[in-house]
Design an enzyme around this catalytic site. Structure first.
Site, mmCIF file in Angstrom:
data_model
loop_
_atom_site.group_PDB
_atom_site.id
_atom_site.type_symbol
_atom_site.label_atom_id
_atom_site.label_comp_id
_atom_site.label_asym_id
_atom_site.label_seq_id
_atom_site.Cartn_x
_atom_site.Cartn_y
_atom_site.Cartn_z
ATOM 1 N N HIS A 4 0.660 -1.195 -0.068
ATOM 2 C CA HIS A 4 -0.126 -0.014 0.030
ATOM 3 C C HIS A 4 0.912 1.354 0.092
ATOM 4 C CE1 HIS A 4 -3.823 -2.234 0.500
ATOM 5 N NE2 HIS A 4 -3.337 -2.849 1.186
ATOM 6 N N GLY A 5 2.039 1.164 0.292
ATOM 7 C CA GLY A 5 3.000 2.398 0.077
ATOM 8 C C GLY A 5 4.336 2.446 0.970
#
Length: 143
Positions: A4-5
């Site tokens: 997700h990052g």
């Protein structure tokens, strides 16, 4: 979480979910003896609280938010519509499957024009309640 990052909040969020899954599998035979509504409530609240880390800019921000969430004070974000909708959604989740199946069959028997009109009303309601500043950007656009 890394998917997700590149932020520690995502790593912590992924770790929380992975740990919860490990615990659930380790205690699955005992977990099945707990009433369904209790299991549902624990799972729902865990996931919702873990999402605080997912949506926060930093771990410090997440802890600040969680600290304020559990600090007594006036309720400032209550509004009738969201509370009623949340109660309705939660109520539907707790209904036994048989009445829901009957409700689904009734919807299938509805005249397509009536069904389309009802759907249009729902879409118009949702469109009318979106804030004037628009919809928040898609979460994956942040990286």
């Amino acid at each position: 979480g890394f998917w997700h990052g590149a932020n520690w909040t995502f790593v912590l969020w992924g770790g929380l979910h992975g740990s919860a899954l490990c615990l659930e599998h380790a205690f699955s035979t005992r977990w099945e003896r707990v009433p369904k509504w209790v299991r549902w409530s624990i799972t729902f609240n865990f996931v919702v609280l873990a999402w605080v880390f997912f949506r926060s800019q930093s771990i410090g921000d997440a802890w600040t938010f969680l600290g304020r969430l559990f600090t007594p004070g006036p309720a400032t974000l209550w509004a009738v519509t969201p509370v009623a909708l949340a109660a309705g959604v939660i109520g539907f989740q707790l209904l036994p499957p048989r009445p829901l199946e009957g409700l689904r069959l009734r919807f299938e028997r509805l005249n397509p024009v009536v069904l389309a009109t009802a759907l249009a009303v729902v879409i118009l309601f949702v469109g009318a309640t979106v804030p004037s500043q628009g919809v928040a950007p898609f979460i994956y656009f942040r990286f």
